[in-house]
Design a protein around this motif. Sequence first.
Motif, short mmCIF file in Angstrom:
data_model
loop_
_atom_site.label_atom_id
_atom_site.label_comp_id
_atom_site.label_asym_id
_atom_site.label_seq_id
_atom_site.Cartn_x
_atom_site.Cartn_y
_atom_site.Cartn_z
N SER A 172 -23.72 -7.11 -23.98
CA SER A 172 -24.89 -6.29 -24.01
C SER A 172 -25.07 -5.50 -24.83
O SER A 172 -23.67 -4.88 -24.74
N ARG A 173 -25.68 -4.86 -25.83
CA ARG A 173 -25.56 -3.26 -26.22
C ARG A 173 -26.93 -3.10 -26.44
O ARG A 173 -27.63 -3.07 -27.18
N ILE A 174 -26.44 -1.63 -27.02
CA ILE A 174 -27.67 -0.70 -27.72
C ILE A 174 -27.21 -0.18 -29.25
O ILE A 174 -25.76 0.67 -28.99
N GLU B 297 -23.28 1.60 -32.89
CA GLU B 297 -23.54 0.55 -31.36
C GLU B 297 -22.15 0.84 -30.71
O GLU B 297 -21.83 0.91 -31.04
N GLY C 137 -31.25 -2.98 -29.38
CA GLY C 137 -30.42 -3.96 -28.46
C GLY C 137 -30.43 -4.84 -28.65
O GLY C 137 -31.39 -5.64 -28.34
#
Length: 320
Positions: free
Chosen positions: A59-61, A80, A37
């Motif tokens: 923002s990402r995971i 994602e 992430g």
Amino acid sequence: MQKIFYSRPDRLALALLAASLFAPAVAQGQDGVTLYGRLDVNLTRARGQKWHMDRASHSRIGLRGSEDLGGGLRAQFQLESRISLKDGAVDAARPWGRQAWLGLRGPWGALRMGRSYSPSRHVASSYDAMDGGIGTPGTRALLLGHASATFVRFENGVYYETPRLAGLALSAAVSLHAAGGAKPRRRARSLRLHYRRGAADLSVAYGQPGEGGHVASAGLAWDFGFIKPMAQFHAGAREGRRRAAWQIGLALPSGAGEWRAAFSRLDDRGPAPQADRKLLALSYRHKLSRRTLLYATVAHDQARSQPGRKGIELGLRHSF
């Protein structure tokens, strides 16, 4: 004890996250599932505004993994999700809306199906010196304002990429019609030829968004070590009007940090050019570690439809 209830998308996201954490211990024949992430948050202020919390990049995971099937063939996948650090929210209607695909890779190239980035989008993002924030008009704007769902990312997408030969690789994608859904004006499609060898990185691409119009793109970067100039250009039509966008920029390493600068211009060539825009930005990024950096950006944004605005952002980014 108070019970906590989750919506269906939240339960799905939590289940997949838990599976990724335990996958290395229970999977058989699986090369691995990686949890990764990026977290990005900053304080931003533009003229006429108060300081507020924002981000330079989303923002990402995500989860990604692969399995060796033998004979040079691998199964691959990626999921994602976007996250807001302001309130911790995810997109409940589409928890894996950034990417969600499954595919195979072999000596013949890579084939995948699902939701992912179009080949044209890679030109707009790969040669953007500012990589998000107030210093760039953004990927969608550089691609002449075409809708994200039909051009930046393809719905019901089929993607193919050739093996790289002498630095060259060709990628192509098409967005199929959804069964039972309203058909778009056309199938979105995109094609990119990419050359990367040594210090050189060049791309040309052509795409047709699902809502109509077209975009021809070109990008160039050359890494001299002590400086890396880059440029991109996009021209085409949207809603029956000719448009163009371009950006020139550079990255200049400096000790434990890096200076970046970019000038972008959006050109609406219609009879009432309300989308014209010029953007000049300067940024400094200081690396606290290989994965964490502090950044500061100042920018001057001049759009035809509004007075020129100056802005500043001070932020922190961490990748894992």
